[in-house]
Write a protein that holds these residues in place. Structure first.
Motif, mmCIF file in Angstrom:
data_model
loop_
_atom_site.group_PDB
_atom_site.id
_atom_site.type_symbol
_atom_site.label_atom_id
_atom_site.label_comp_id
_atom_site.label_asym_id
_atom_site.label_seq_id
_atom_site.Cartn_x
_atom_site.Cartn_y
_atom_site.Cartn_z
ATOM 1 N N ARG A 17 25.980 -2.173 -59.838
ATOM 2 C CA ARG A 17 26.512 -2.957 -58.733
ATOM 3 C C ARG A 17 26.242 -2.275 -57.392
ATOM 4 N NH1 ARG A 17 31.212 -3.393 -62.155
ATOM 5 N NH2 ARG A 17 31.344 -5.474 -63.101
ATOM 6 N N ILE A 18 26.535 -0.983 -57.334
ATOM 7 C CA ILE A 18 26.361 -0.262 -56.065
ATOM 8 C C ILE A 18 24.893 -0.225 -55.668
ATOM 9 C CG2 ILE A 18 26.610 1.996 -54.970
ATOM 10 C CD1 ILE A 18 29.098 2.422 -56.739
ATOM 11 N N GLU A 19 24.010 0.039 -56.625
ATOM 12 C CA GLU A 19 22.585 0.107 -56.310
ATOM 13 C C GLU A 19 22.052 -1.251 -55.874
ATOM 14 O OE1 GLU A 19 18.360 1.516 -58.386
ATOM 15 O OE2 GLU A 19 20.239 1.523 -59.546
ATOM 16 N N ALA A 20 22.468 -2.310 -56.552
ATOM 17 C CA ALA A 20 22.005 -3.649 -56.186
ATOM 18 C C ALA A 20 22.509 -4.056 -54.806
ATOM 19 C CB ALA A 20 22.454 -4.654 -57.241
ATOM 20 N N ALA A 21 23.762 -3.718 -54.512
ATOM 21 C CA ALA A 21 24.309 -4.063 -53.199
ATOM 22 C C ALA A 21 23.594 -3.296 -52.090
ATOM 23 C CB ALA A 21 25.809 -3.767 -53.167
ATOM 24 N N GLN A 22 23.280 -2.005 -52.341
ATOM 25 C CA GLN A 22 22.597 -1.209 -51.311
ATOM 26 C C GLN A 22 21.174 -1.722 -51.085
ATOM 27 O OE1 GLN A 22 19.969 1.274 -51.485
ATOM 28 N NE2 GLN A 22 20.235 1.613 -49.247
ATOM 29 N N GLN A 23 20.508 -2.113 -52.132
ATOM 30 C CA GLN A 23 19.155 -2.639 -51.979
ATOM 31 C C GLN A 23 19.165 -4.014 -51.306
ATOM 32 O OE1 GLN A 23 17.378 -2.571 -55.852
ATOM 33 N NE2 GLN A 23 17.211 -0.318 -55.936
ATOM 34 N N ALA A 24 20.206 -4.815 -51.573
ATOM 35 C CA ALA A 24 20.297 -6.134 -50.943
ATOM 36 C C ALA A 24 20.641 -6.019 -49.456
ATOM 37 C CB ALA A 24 21.334 -6.989 -51.656
ATOM 38 N N GLN A 25 21.375 -4.955 -49.082
ATOM 39 C CA GLN A 25 21.765 -4.757 -47.685
ATOM 40 C C GLN A 25 21.383 -3.333 -47.255
ATOM 41 O OE1 GLN A 25 25.853 -6.125 -46.816
ATOM 42 N NE2 GLN A 25 25.908 -7.021 -48.876
ATOM 43 N N ALA A 55 24.583 7.039 -51.724
ATOM 44 C CA ALA A 55 24.264 8.463 -51.622
ATOM 45 C C ALA A 55 25.277 9.301 -52.385
ATOM 46 C CB ALA A 55 24.227 8.880 -50.158
ATOM 47 N N ALA A 56 26.565 8.910 -52.324
ATOM 48 C CA ALA A 56 27.591 9.647 -53.066
ATOM 49 C C ALA A 56 27.363 9.533 -54.567
ATOM 50 C CB ALA A 56 28.972 9.132 -52.694
ATOM 51 N N VAL A 57 26.908 8.363 -55.015
ATOM 52 C CA VAL A 57 26.595 8.188 -56.435
ATOM 53 C C VAL A 57 25.418 9.085 -56.825
ATOM 54 C CG1 VAL A 57 25.789 6.547 -58.162
ATOM 55 C CG2 VAL A 57 27.555 5.863 -56.524
ATOM 56 N N CYS A 58 24.395 9.115 -55.997
ATOM 57 C CA CYS A 58 23.236 9.973 -56.273
ATOM 58 C C CYS A 58 23.637 11.442 -56.289
ATOM 59 C CB CYS A 58 22.151 9.734 -55.240
ATOM 60 S SG CYS A 58 21.407 8.084 -55.327
ATOM 61 N N LEU A 59 24.534 11.817 -55.392
ATOM 62 C CA LEU A 59 24.994 13.203 -55.373
ATOM 63 C C LEU A 59 25.751 13.534 -56.648
ATOM 64 C CD1 LEU A 59 25.305 15.845 -53.742
ATOM 65 C CD2 LEU A 59 27.410 14.885 -52.774
ATOM 66 N N GLN A 60 26.561 12.594 -57.131
ATOM 67 C CA GLN A 60 27.289 12.820 -58.370
ATOM 68 C C GLN A 60 26.342 12.934 -59.558
ATOM 69 O OE1 GLN A 60 30.553 13.290 -58.533
ATOM 70 N NE2 GLN A 60 30.508 13.586 -60.755
ATOM 71 N N ARG A 61 25.210 12.194 -59.510
ATOM 72 C CA ARG A 61 24.219 12.228 -60.580
ATOM 73 C C ARG A 61 23.175 13.337 -60.372
ATOM 74 N NH1 ARG A 61 25.167 8.927 -65.148
ATOM 75 N NH2 ARG A 61 26.767 7.443 -64.474
ATOM 76 N N GLN A 62 23.404 14.154 -59.324
ATOM 77 C CA GLN A 62 22.512 15.284 -59.013
ATOM 78 C C GLN A 62 21.100 14.828 -58.666
ATOM 79 O OE1 GLN A 62 22.707 18.138 -62.202
ATOM 80 N NE2 GLN A 62 24.882 18.616 -61.824
ATOM 81 N N LEU A 63 21.009 13.663 -58.016
ATOM 82 C CA LEU A 63 19.725 13.196 -57.483
ATOM 83 C C LEU A 63 19.661 13.647 -56.025
ATOM 84 C CD1 LEU A 63 19.730 9.597 -59.038
ATOM 85 C CD2 LEU A 63 18.583 11.648 -59.903
ATOM 86 N N TRP A 64 19.321 14.935 -55.807
ATOM 87 C CA TRP A 64 19.478 15.569 -54.502
ATOM 88 C C TRP A 64 18.612 14.903 -53.421
ATOM 89 C CZ3 TRP A 64 23.530 17.833 -55.928
ATOM 90 C CH2 TRP A 64 23.624 18.585 -57.098
ATOM 91 N N GLY A 65 17.356 14.633 -53.769
ATOM 92 C CA GLY A 65 16.456 14.091 -52.757
ATOM 93 C C GLY A 65 16.883 12.727 -52.251
#
Length: 427
Positions: free
Chosen positions: A344-352, A363-373
């Motif tokens: 949901r979060i990824e789809a919403a960010q890509q839509a807007q 970005a907070a989700v990516c940080l939690q998943r250790q996707l630093w870049g």
């Protein structure tokens, strides 16, 4: 036309009598030894009619003469009744005008007149209701004059005039006395006393708007938020408030209930006690989710409560302040976010992509998943466009953390400096 007909009929009757009487040769002979009296039949008829009229008039005069004492008593009774009703009306007028001393004096005068009539053996219709109403006016005036003892005395006397099981009219006035006493207790900030009075009412009377208003205020003063919540719902159904006012009142009480929950289990019980329309209110869902996360509740449950709010934000139907709280609340529970919410979060960010809040949350989700870049890219994008100072400072803090992870101490120092500046601006 009617007068003409009467005139024609009168002339016709006169002609008929003249024809009958003028040529009538009949006689009536009366023998009264040693006399004999011959009388015309016309004279006898006229005499009989005259005697009947004279006797009837004499009887009517005698009856009127004998009825004079009774009429005098009735006149005096009517004068007392009029004086009693006039005194009661004056008491009401003075009460509405705020002249409480005169109102109480007039009510006592009405009671005196009623007692005088009762002592004379006169039965007045609705005597009990009249006396009870006069006592009620006197009690209300005593309450306005802060004379509690006098008020209680008149209130008890009014109740004594209306025993339980009396007529429906008297029962209605008795219920009004109880509601009035509850209002007096509420005026004196005696919430428990007001609730005790309301508990004595029958079930139907306790659900009336006047009683429910008192119950709502008393419950809020005494701290019975759940009872106040149920009462507010009933008042909303009875249309005691406007739709907007009822919704605001219910929302405020629901927020109090959520804030009073001391553990996650109690909070979930409170949430289940709310109606579907209440659970759909963004303010309640956001507050409940934040409270649940602070009480170490399950973040999955909090996200489930926030799902309707998220859908409103996706359709651009959520105010900015509530959208900010939604992002902050979701960030608090990202440690155990499931795949459905990630999608949901990824789809919403890509839509807007230009929505800075969604970029920050992604970005907070990516940080939690250790996707630093990707996290650094989204945080950098969000930090430049976020309008909220606290959220912007949080984005800079995350960028400082990511810079430290890369070993870029200069970038980390600059990010921490920007975070401090934005935090100071927010304060």
């Amino acid at each position: 036309m009617r007068a003409a007909l009467w005139l024609v009929g009168l002339f016709g009757a006169a002609v008929a009598v003249a024809l009958f009487v003028g040529n009538h040769q009949g006689t009536v002979t009366v023998f009264w030894p040693p006399w004999r009296v011959d009388l015309s039949l016309n004279l006898v008829v006229v005499g009989l009619l005259g005697g009947f009229v004279l006797l009837h008039a004499a009887l009517r005069a005698t009856s009127a003469l004998l009825a004079l004492p009774r009429q005098a008593r009735r006149w005096r009774q009517q004068q007392k009744e009029r004086a009693m009703h006039e005194a009661l009306l004056q008491a009401l007028s003075y009460l509405l005008a705020g002249r409480f001393l005169r109102a109480r004096k007039a009510a006592l005068s009405a009671l005196t007149q009623a007692q005088s009539l009762a002592d004379s053996g006169v039965q007045i219709p609705h005597n009990q209701q009249l006396r009870a109403f006069a006592h009620l006016v006197a009690a209300d005036c005593s309450h306005a004059l802060q004379d509690s003892n006098e008020r209680e005395t008149h209130w008890q006397q009014a109740l004594a005039e209306l025993p339980a099981g009396s007529s429906p009219q008297a029962q209605g006035l008795r219920e009004g006395l109880v509601i009035r006493a509850a209002r007096w207790s509420l005026d004196e900030r005696d919430s428990q006393g007001a609730l005790q009075h309301l508990h004595t009412l029958p079930h139907g009377a306790a659900r009336r708007t006047a009683a429910l208003r008192i119950k709502l205020k008393a419950s809020r003063l005494v701290g019975h938020t759940q009872t106040a919540m149920e009462t507010a719902r009933l008042l909303g159904k009875h249309r005691a408030f406007s739709a907007a006012a009822a919704q605001t009142l219910v929302r405020g009480l629901a927020l109090e209930l959520i804030s009073q929950a001391n553990d996650a289990s109690a909070l979930q019980q409170v949430w289940q006690s709310l109606d579907a329309t209440e659970r759909a209110m963004p303010e309640l869902a956001l507050h409940a989710a934040q409270r649940l996360l602070k009480l170490d509740g399950e973040s999955a449950v909090a996200r489930q409560w926030l799902l309707p709010v998220w859908e409103r934000m996706e359709h651009h139907k959520l105010p900015d302040a509530q959208a900010l709280r939604l992002v902050q609340t979701l960030e608090m529970g990202l440690d155990a976010v499931d795949n459905a919410w990630l999608a949901r979060i990824e789809a919403a960010q890509q839509a807007q992509p230009r929505n800075a809040r969604l970029s920050y949350l992604a970005a907070a989700v990516c940080l939690q998943r250790q996707l630093w870049g990707k996290a650094q890219q989204l945080f950098s994008q969000a930090a430049q466009h976020l309008e909220d100072a606290s959220l912007r400072a949080s984005a800079w803090r995350h960028l400082g953390y990511l810079a430290e992870q890369r070993g870029d101490m200069d970038a980390a120092a600059q990010a921490w400096k920007n975070a401090a500046l934005h935090m100071q601006a927010g304060d």
